[in-house]
Design a protein around this motif. Structure first.
Motif, mmCIF file in Angstrom:
data_model
loop_
_atom_site.group_PDB
_atom_site.id
_atom_site.type_symbol
_atom_site.label_atom_id
_atom_site.label_comp_id
_atom_site.label_asym_id
_atom_site.label_seq_id
_atom_site.Cartn_x
_atom_site.Cartn_y
_atom_site.Cartn_z
ATOM 1 N N LEU A 272 0.810 -1.061 0.153
ATOM 2 C CA LEU A 272 0.080 0.079 0.014
ATOM 3 C C LEU A 272 0.773 1.151 -0.078
ATOM 4 N N GLU B 275 1.236 6.279 2.884
ATOM 5 C CA GLU B 275 0.196 7.067 3.640
ATOM 6 C C GLU B 275 -1.188 6.539 4.110
ATOM 7 N N GLN B 276 -1.247 5.065 3.704
ATOM 8 C CA GLN B 276 -2.237 4.263 4.257
ATOM 9 C C GLN B 276 -1.990 3.420 5.181
ATOM 10 N N GLN C 261 -6.945 -0.042 8.829
ATOM 11 C CA GLN C 261 -8.039 0.335 8.453
ATOM 12 C C GLN C 261 -8.737 -1.119 7.687
ATOM 13 N N ARG C 262 -7.999 -1.767 7.097
ATOM 14 C CA ARG C 262 -8.344 -2.958 6.222
ATOM 15 C C ARG C 262 -8.634 -4.013 7.080
#
Length: 212
Positions: free
Chosen positions: A101, A104-105, A109-110
């Motif tokens: 990813l 910045e991610q 969250q996933r």
């Protein structure tokens, strides 16, 4: 079957190694990005190094030539990180956090796992993991001739879930006794890395006394 690595490509060596050097423990490493969010990634080239000082090591490859993976970049900037031992129930989440990813991610969250305070340590830990090591950076050593770096962490704090550990009385050879922490590996149910898309878990265990 005898294989000569001189006649094998790096990819062939990798696929052969990960199918034969097994099972491998997984370091599920939490680091902090410069923007303040957390990155989480698994590494199965991972082991303990020494007890004095308390060091562990995991090997990190590059995203692309000359571009370090987020974990290494984050640790080089902020030298504190948390290494978790995932359980078998975390197999899908561990796999998801291996996805490449943008830095910045956040992988968190996933996967839907929550963080909690790691008492006495500056970084948080995954609330659902039974074991976590709070580490400070000891050293980062590039591997000569390979797009890899070895990250050495000094273990400052160790979290063990209460249901996985107990203090036992140990009788020494001279008849004296002392208390020793005993960790129940089956309660941790550690996730082990095998080859390809495969994982494993503990099966039968046995105790073999060491010679004196």
């Amino acid at each position: 079957m005898i294989l000569s690595t001189d006649s094998m490509s790096p990819e062939q060596i990798y696929h052969t190694t990960v199918q034969t050097l097994l099972p491998r423990p997984i370091a599920w490493v939490l680091t902090e990005h410069e923007s303040g969010h957390y990155n989480l990634a698994p590494f199965s080239y991972f082991t303990a190094i020494s007890s004095d000082p308390a060091l562990l090591m995991f090997s990190v490859g590059d995203k692309a030539p000359g571009e370090g993976k987020d974990t290494k970049v984050n640790i080089a900037r902020l030298p504190y990180f948390t290494v978790h031992i995932p359980s078998f129930r975390h197999a899908e989440a561990v796999t998801e956090t291996s996805r490449t990813l943008p830095a910045e991610q956040s992988e968190l969250q996933r996967i839907g796992l929550q963080l909690t305070d790691f008492e006495g340590f500056s970084m948080p830990r995954l609330a659902d993991c039974s074991v976590a090591f709070g580490c400070s950076l000891h050293d980062i050593q590039p591997v000569k001739g390979a797009p890899q770096s070895m990250v050495f962490g000094r273990v400052e704090h160790i979290y063990i879930a209460d249901q996985c550990a107990r203090n036992e009385v140990v009788t020494k050879a001279d008849g004296s006794s002392s208390q020793r922490l005993t960790v129940d590996a089956t309660a941790i149910d550690p996730l082990a890395r095998l080859g390809g898309n495969q994982y494993g878990r503990l099966g039968e265990t046995l105790s073999v006394p060491r010679p004196r």
